[in-house]
Scaffold this motif. Structure first.
Motif, PDB file in Angstrom:
ATOM      1  N   GLN A 351       0.844  -1.261  -0.029  1.00  0.00           N
ATOM      2  CA  GLN A 351       0.098  -0.062   0.311  1.00  0.00           C
ATOM      3  C   GLN A 351       1.017   1.283  -0.049  1.00  0.00           C
ATOM      4  O   GLN A 351       0.430   2.311  -0.868  1.00  0.00           O
ATOM      5  CB  GLN A 351      -0.991   0.028   1.308  1.00  0.00           C
ATOM      6  N   THR A 352       1.941   1.170   0.864  1.00  0.00           N
ATOM      7  CA  THR A 352       2.942   2.239   0.731  1.00  0.00           C
ATOM      8  C   THR A 352       3.599   2.565  -0.615  1.00  0.00           C
ATOM      9  O   THR A 352       3.718   3.656  -1.198  1.00  0.00           O
ATOM     10  CB  THR A 352       4.008   2.149   1.868  1.00  0.00           C
ATOM     11  N   ALA A 353       3.628   1.233  -1.050  1.00  0.00           N
ATOM     12  CA  ALA A 353       4.391   1.458  -2.481  1.00  0.00           C
ATOM     13  C   ALA A 353       3.538   1.918  -3.496  1.00  0.00           C
ATOM     14  O   ALA A 353       3.909   2.925  -4.458  1.00  0.00           O
ATOM     15  CB  ALA A 353       5.008   0.064  -3.103  1.00  0.00           C
ATOM     16  N   ALA A 354       2.257   1.630  -3.452  1.00  0.00           N
ATOM     17  CA  ALA A 354       1.132   1.899  -4.274  1.00  0.00           C
ATOM     18  C   ALA A 354       0.987   3.783  -4.412  1.00  0.00           C
ATOM     19  O   ALA A 354       0.816   4.292  -5.179  1.00  0.00           O
ATOM     20  CB  ALA A 354       0.030   1.264  -4.168  1.00  0.00           C
ATOM     21  N   ASP A 379      -8.653  -3.800  -3.820  1.00  0.00           N
ATOM     22  CA  ASP A 379      -9.493  -2.986  -3.129  1.00  0.00           C
ATOM     23  C   ASP A 379      -8.761  -2.262  -1.884  1.00  0.00           C
ATOM     24  O   ASP A 379      -9.168  -1.073  -1.407  1.00  0.00           O
ATOM     25  CB  ASP A 379     -10.979  -3.616  -2.548  1.00  0.00           C
ATOM     26  N   ALA A 380      -7.832  -3.068  -1.179  1.00  0.00           N
ATOM     27  CA  ALA A 380      -7.242  -2.333  -0.283  1.00  0.00           C
ATOM     28  C   ALA A 380      -6.283  -1.171  -0.577  1.00  0.00           C
ATOM     29  O   ALA A 380      -6.162  -0.310   0.049  1.00  0.00           O
ATOM     30  CB  ALA A 380      -6.250  -3.469   0.634  1.00  0.00           C
ATOM     31  N   LEU A 381      -5.612  -1.475  -1.744  1.00  0.00           N
ATOM     32  CA  LEU A 381      -4.884  -0.269  -2.358  1.00  0.00           C
ATOM     33  C   LEU A 381      -5.823   0.989  -2.757  1.00  0.00           C
ATOM     34  O   LEU A 381      -5.285   2.111  -2.384  1.00  0.00           O
ATOM     35  CB  LEU A 381      -4.142  -0.661  -3.592  1.00  0.00           C
ATOM     36  N   GLN A 385      -5.464   4.696  -1.201  1.00  0.00           N
ATOM     37  CA  GLN A 385      -5.342   5.859  -2.047  1.00  0.00           C
ATOM     38  C   GLN A 385      -6.461   6.889  -1.755  1.00  0.00           C
ATOM     39  O   GLN A 385      -6.319   7.961  -1.976  1.00  0.00           O
ATOM     40  CB  GLN A 385      -5.505   5.349  -3.611  1.00  0.00           C
ATOM     41  N   ALA A 386      -7.650   6.224  -1.450  1.00  0.00           N
ATOM     42  CA  ALA A 386      -8.838   7.331  -1.164  1.00  0.00           C
ATOM     43  C   ALA A 386      -8.651   8.342  -0.003  1.00  0.00           C
ATOM     44  O   ALA A 386      -9.097   9.375  -0.064  1.00  0.00           O
ATOM     45  CB  ALA A 386     -10.008   6.656  -1.096  1.00  0.00           C
ATOM     46  N   ARG A 392      -3.328  12.615  -6.213  1.00  0.00           N
ATOM     47  CA  ARG A 392      -4.139  11.623  -7.558  1.00  0.00           C
ATOM     48  C   ARG A 392      -3.898  10.276  -7.357  1.00  0.00           C
ATOM     49  O   ARG A 392      -2.759   9.805  -7.233  1.00  0.00           O
ATOM     50  CB  ARG A 392      -3.996  12.222  -8.931  1.00  0.00           C
ATOM     51  N   PRO A 393      -4.860   9.449  -7.686  1.00  0.00           N
ATOM     52  CA  PRO A 393      -4.690   7.970  -7.509  1.00  0.00           C
ATOM     53  C   PRO A 393      -3.915   7.601  -8.986  1.00  0.00           C
ATOM     54  O   PRO A 393      -4.327   7.937  -9.861  1.00  0.00           O
ATOM     55  CB  PRO A 393      -5.873   7.254  -7.335  1.00  0.00           C
TER      56      PRO A 393
END
Length: 516
Positions: A351-354, A379-381, A385-386, A392-393
């Motif tokens: 998630q941090t990398a994303a 969905d977790a990513l 991001q939300a 911006r995603p």
């Protein structure tokens, strides 16, 4: 009125009347002659037509001026995060609802009140759960917004309003002071003209109405533009600061207007810093399940073997970067990752990398219909991001691999036309693409079927690269916000260190200052 009449010398009044009498008599005699010759009606028609044409030209001039002024309006920034677009709509609504009659420019209270309303509109979006969101803005940020908005508005007024650099505030105050006296004197003249020549007075009043109407239109149009421009500029810089695009300590004030030419060594240094920021490579993150073909996709993009691929369950234990360079595409760092169903997959790390990625490539096998674990990871990513409202995603592209294994498994004769209803292989590939788009909740246009098997690489160098090029501009905007966010954090720490150093120096020197 009585005071004004008592202050008028009767002899001066008679002298002025004698001077104007020949002109009034000429006009009266001319009207009488037109009546005698039967041309009075024609003259009235011509005067009405000329008046109508003049009024129409005035309306056209006002609309033309409005169009020119609208071109000076501050517009939204395409590099803002998506949430900022909703805030900007509220700022535009506030600007459009501003009535010039409610905000006279000769009363300075409109500056503070309209600025407060604009800041409240923006802050309410970024702090919806706060009772008084406007108080979440620091004093330096408030001053910075006012400074930037005032600077831009000053430039627009100076460049586009004639004599704006000559008229002083004293001139405006003196004009306002003499306005009432001039109106009283003019009312006396109008009353006297009605007594001397009623017809002349009637037509004079008619033309005065046209002149006042035209002047009022022009004045209201300018005032409406000025107020709307002020609201838009304050809103623009407030969104910039709330989106963390504008470091407080930076002296390089960004502006929605054109960048001025470089004139100093400091400007050259700042330009070099901007170029260095643009030289930052894109961060591309490759995700997916084990043995889906993540490393093989990287190899296919490079055209040579650079990432480890094996038949083992997973050969990637951590994020492995490689430099990606190709004509027409910005230099990028592409990161391989462990499979989302692997024991080496760290959800928090991914998630941090994303969040630090500018483009995400998701690889999923076409022959594996069990995509629940992929959907949960994806969905977790998205949920992570939300939470980043100031970013911006990153755009997402899905590569559907192993299409060569779809039925009929023994057939492999690319290229395949997915619109061909008679070709069974093409129909199965099309069905797999639709299924992946539905299972992962991704637009079908972002899903590209590929074959990554060595010696059978298909649809990568053409279709997949074309999709990456199509997303390049969006990825560059994501990179810009990522770099600005990193610069903001660095500048905040630098500012804190400078504040602590200056405060310590002040406290150290305070006893000596008290003794002095």
């Amino acid at each position: 009125m009585k005071t004004l009449l008592r202050s008028i010398d009767p002899l001066q009044f008679v002298a002025l009347a004698l001077l104007g009498l020949p002109t009034l008599a000429l006009f009266g005699l001319g009207m009488f002659w037109l009546w005698q010759t039967g041309h009075l009606i024609a003259w009235l028609i011509v005067m009405a037509v000329c008046g109508g044409l003049a009024y129409g030209l005035q309306i056209w001039s006002v609309r033309r001026r409005r169009k020119l002024l609208n071109e000076l309006f501050t517009d939204s920034n395409p590099d803002w995060p998506p949430r900022a677009a909703d805030v900007w709509q509220e700022v535009e609504t506030l600007a459009d609802s501003c009535d010039p009659q409610d905000w006279p420019l000769d009363q300075t209270g409109w500056i503070i009140e309209l600025g407060r309303r604009t800041l409240h509109t923006v802050s309410s979006y970024y702090f919806p759960d706060t009772e008084r969101p406007l108080l979440e803005l620091t004093v330096p940020h408030t001053l910075l917004i006012i400074e930037q908005a005032s600077r831009d508005l000053r430039r627009d007024v100076t460049e586009n309003i004639p004599f704006s650099d000559r008229l002083t505030l004293g001139d405006l105050l003196r004009a306002k002071r003499w306005k009432s006296r001039a109106e009283q004197a003019y009312n006396v003249y109008r009353a006297g003209r009605i007594v001397v020549n009623p017809i002349n007075a009637l037509f004079g009043e008619f033309w005065r109405l046209f002149r006042e109407r035209s002047f009022t239109l022009a004045r209201n149009e300018f005032q409406r533009w000025f107020l709307r421009a002020y609201i838009r500029k304050v809103g623009y810089y407030a969104i910039d600061l709330y989106s963390r695009r504008q470091p407080l300590a930076s002296t390089d004030l960004q502006t929605p207007a054109a960048t001025p030419p470089l004139t100093s060594a400091l400007d050259l240094e700042r330009a070099q810093q901007a170029e260095d920021k643009l030289a930052e490579p894109l961060h591309i993150l490759v995700l997916g399940r084990t043995n889906a073909g993540k490393s093989s996709l990287i190899n296919a993009l490079y055209g040579k073997l650079i990432a480890a691929t094996d038949i083992l369950p997973d050969t990637t234990y951590e994020l492995s970067p490689a430099l990606l360079q190709r004509d027409g595409f910005t230099q990028a760092l592409i990161y391989d990752s462990p499979g989302c169903d692997s024991v080496f997959y760290d959800a928090h790390q991914m998630q941090t990398a994303a969040l630090e990625a500018d483009l995400i490539l998701w690889v999923t096998p076409a022959n594996r219909p069990d995509r629940q674990i992929e959907r949960r990871a994806l969905d977790a990513l998205r949920a992570a991001q939300a939470t980043r409202l100031n970013r911006r995603p990153p755009p997402l592209l899905v590569a559907v691999s192993h299409i060569d294994l779809l039925r009929p498994a023994n057939e492999w004769q690319p290229p395949y036309d997915l619109t061909d209803q008679l070709n069974v292989k093409a129909a199965n590939i099309r069905a797999a693409v639709a299924a992946v788009a539905a299972d992962l909740s991704v637009p079908v246009t972002q899903v590209i079927p590929v074959c990554l098997k060595e010696g059978k690489v298909y649809n990568v160098k053409d279709t997949f690269w074309a999709a990456m090029l199509a997303e390049q501009d969006t990825a560059l905007r994501v990179r810009l916000l990522r770099c600005l966010d990193a610069d903001k954090r660095a500048s905040d720490w630098a500012l804190l260190r400078r504040q602590l150093r200056n405060a310590g120096r002040f406290l150290w020197e305070l006893p000596d200052k008290i003794k002095e």
